[in-house]
Design an enzyme around this catalytic site. Structure first.
Site, mmCIF file in Angstrom:
data_model
loop_
_atom_site.group_PDB
_atom_site.id
_atom_site.type_symbol
_atom_site.label_atom_id
_atom_site.label_comp_id
_atom_site.label_asym_id
_atom_site.label_seq_id
_atom_site.Cartn_x
_atom_site.Cartn_y
_atom_site.Cartn_z
ATOM 1 N N ARG A 150 -57.072 -63.672 0.473
ATOM 2 C CA ARG A 150 -56.697 -62.771 -0.630
ATOM 3 C C ARG A 150 -55.332 -62.135 -0.374
ATOM 4 O O ARG A 150 -54.520 -62.009 -1.289
ATOM 5 C CB ARG A 150 -57.754 -61.697 -0.835
ATOM 6 N N LYS B 91 -55.189 -53.859 -2.400
ATOM 7 C CA LYS B 91 -55.769 -53.780 -1.053
ATOM 8 C C LYS B 91 -56.684 -54.974 -0.825
ATOM 9 O O LYS B 91 -57.507 -55.306 -1.683
ATOM 10 C CB LYS B 91 -56.547 -52.475 -0.916
ATOM 11 N N SER B 92 -56.518 -55.620 0.303
ATOM 12 C CA SER B 92 -57.530 -56.537 0.802
ATOM 13 C C SER B 92 -57.307 -56.716 2.291
ATOM 14 O O SER B 92 -56.172 -56.699 2.758
ATOM 15 C CB SER B 92 -57.483 -57.894 0.099
ATOM 16 N N ASN C 162 -52.314 -62.747 -2.949
ATOM 17 C CA ASN C 162 -51.775 -61.568 -3.636
ATOM 18 C C ASN C 162 -50.264 -61.442 -3.449
ATOM 19 O O ASN C 162 -49.571 -60.884 -4.299
ATOM 20 C CB ASN C 162 -52.475 -60.298 -3.153
ATOM 21 N N TYR D 260 -56.088 -40.978 3.373
ATOM 22 C CA TYR D 260 -56.837 -42.202 3.706
ATOM 23 C C TYR D 260 -57.361 -42.142 5.148
ATOM 24 O O TYR D 260 -58.156 -42.972 5.549
ATOM 25 C CB TYR D 260 -55.953 -43.448 3.568
ATOM 26 N N LEU E 140 -55.646 -54.381 -9.457
ATOM 27 C CA LEU E 140 -56.620 -55.399 -9.872
ATOM 28 C C LEU E 140 -57.875 -54.745 -10.436
ATOM 29 O O LEU E 140 -58.850 -55.426 -10.731
ATOM 30 C CB LEU E 140 -56.992 -56.296 -8.684
HETATM 31 P P1 A2P Z 1 -61.558 -57.033 -1.059
HETATM 32 O O1 A2P Z 1 -61.031 -55.820 -0.395
HETATM 33 O O2 A2P Z 1 -62.984 -57.337 -0.731
HETATM 34 O O3 A2P Z 1 -60.667 -58.224 -0.853
HETATM 35 P P2 A2P Z 1 -57.897 -51.292 -4.716
HETATM 36 O O4 A2P Z 1 -58.226 -50.633 -5.993
HETATM 37 O O5 A2P Z 1 -58.157 -50.425 -3.551
HETATM 38 O O6 A2P Z 1 -56.562 -51.960 -4.690
HETATM 39 O O7 A2P Z 1 -59.043 -52.413 -4.605
HETATM 40 C C1 A2P Z 1 -58.769 -53.749 -4.570
HETATM 41 C C2 A2P Z 1 -60.044 -54.466 -4.941
HETATM 42 O O8 A2P Z 1 -59.671 -55.756 -5.413
HETATM 43 C C3 A2P Z 1 -60.938 -54.660 -3.755
HETATM 44 O O9 A2P Z 1 -62.274 -54.616 -4.197
HETATM 45 C C4 A2P Z 1 -60.551 -56.053 -3.277
HETATM 46 O O10 A2P Z 1 -61.605 -56.705 -2.635
HETATM 47 C C5 A2P Z 1 -60.257 -56.738 -4.578
HETATM 48 N N1 A2P Z 1 -59.279 -57.818 -4.400
HETATM 49 C C6 A2P Z 1 -58.148 -57.803 -3.678
HETATM 50 N N2 A2P Z 1 -57.519 -58.970 -3.743
HETATM 51 C C7 A2P Z 1 -58.276 -59.761 -4.544
HETATM 52 C C8 A2P Z 1 -58.172 -61.081 -5.009
HETATM 53 N N3 A2P Z 1 -57.126 -61.834 -4.674
HETATM 54 N N4 A2P Z 1 -59.150 -61.573 -5.820
HETATM 55 C C9 A2P Z 1 -60.190 -60.812 -6.180
HETATM 56 N N5 A2P Z 1 -60.342 -59.538 -5.788
HETATM 57 C C10 A2P Z 1 -59.413 -59.017 -4.966
#
Ligand code: A2P
Length: 279
Positions: free
Chosen positions: A241, A235-236, A245, A55, A194
């Site tokens: 979020r 990830k966020s 989460n 990463y 997600l």
């Molecule tokens: P964002 O980073 O804009 O919050 P990964 O596969 O790397 O775990 O990706 C997580 C994806 O899910 C990212 O696009 C992230 O967007 C999105 N995400 C994370 N938390 C939420 C949430 N609570 N609601 C909707 N989408 C989310």
């Protein structure tokens, strides 16, 4: 719930080693974005951070941890190493480099990131990890993206794999992979829990319980993971979020609700095929 977030529940990976079921994924955050996201998450209450050599954010993650002011032993820190280190000596070197970048003298969990079966040295990598556990450099070891065929070879070498981090979400349920994990006592950790633009967040099997319970679709899906016993690392970098989460320990899905989400399974394989993809 009245604004407070309950502590995440944990799973025992090895005697006395408890991994919080909910952690922060950090890919593809780098540099200041990664440091800020990690520091913010820890302040919100996250106690499990997931990173990897590939990463290219381990130094930034280390900065974020430092900035948060948290005591090191309060935090569960996972990293993963690339296939160039697949030897007993190489794994030790990978650990030395990762721990230096992260600014820590131990890791809670260190994973073989990809098996790279053509190279044929992932068993030696697992043996190297077991040695790091034995000498106290890391608290637990595991693998990522290992298919049953790869896991069987590790088992034949006399090693029990504690955890395998794989791509799992309601549409990528990987039923055979997860059945293999259950049969062999391997904990499933879900990356991309997600989904990437997972259309399932808008499916009535998810939005129905969300409406009923006053939760967001993401919370319903993360709760589904938790009730299946998965470790999940969404990830966020976004404050709201990150908060939602983590807040998945104050409500329960019924068996019927879980079954309806299980039924979203499409049979699709993971996005990347670990027989050929690696880094
Ligand atoms: P964002 O980073 O804009 O919050 P990964 O596969 O790397 O775990 O990706 C997580 C994806 O899910 C990212 O696009 C992230 O967007 C999105 N995400 C994370 N938390 C939420 C949430 N609570 N609601 C909707 N989408 C989310």
């Amino acid at each position: 719930m009245s604004g407070t977030i309950e502590k995440t529940t944990t799973a025992e990976l090895a005697p006395g080693v408890h991994i919080p079921l909910l952690g922060l994924g950090t890919w593809p955050l780098t540099a200041e974005d990664a440091a800020a996201a990690v520091s913010q998450a820890i302040t919100i209450g996250y106690r499990h951070i997931d990173t990897a050599e590939n990463y290219r954010n381990e130094s930034a993650v280390g900065q974020g941890i430092l900035r948060s002011g948290i005591e090191r032993e309060e935090l569960f820190l996972t990293s993963k190493f690339n296939t160039q280190w697949h030897s007993r000596k190489g794994v030790r070197e990978a650990f030395a480099k990762a721990s230096k970048r992260l600014g820590t003298d131990y890791l809670d969990l260190f994973l073989v990131h990809w098996p790279n079966p053509a190279q044929g040295r992932f068993v030696q990598a697992c043996e190297g990890l077991q040695q790091l556990v034995d000498d106290g450099s890391i608290r637990a070891w595991g693998v990522s993206n290992f298919k049953p065929a790869h896991l069987r070879l590790v088992k034949e070498a006399g090693l029990d794999v504690p955890v395998n981090q794989v791509q799992v979400d309601p549409e990528h349920g990987q039923p055979e992979q997860l059945a293999f994990h259950r049969e062999h006592g391997i904990r499933t950790a879900a990356y991309s829990p997600l989904g990437r633009n997972g259309g399932f967040l808008g499916h009535p099997a998810v939005t129905g319980p969300a409406r009923e319970l006053g939760k967001t679709p993401a919370q319903i899906v993360l709760r589904w993971h938790v009730q299946h016993g998965h470790v999940a690392t969404p990830k966020s970098a976004n404050y709201e979020r990150q908060r939602e989460n983590l807040d998945v320990f104050s409500f329960v899905l019924t068996q019927g609700q879980l079954d309806a989400i299980d039924a979203l399974e499409t049979g699709a394989p993971p996005r990347l095929d670990s027989d050929t993809y690696f880094h």
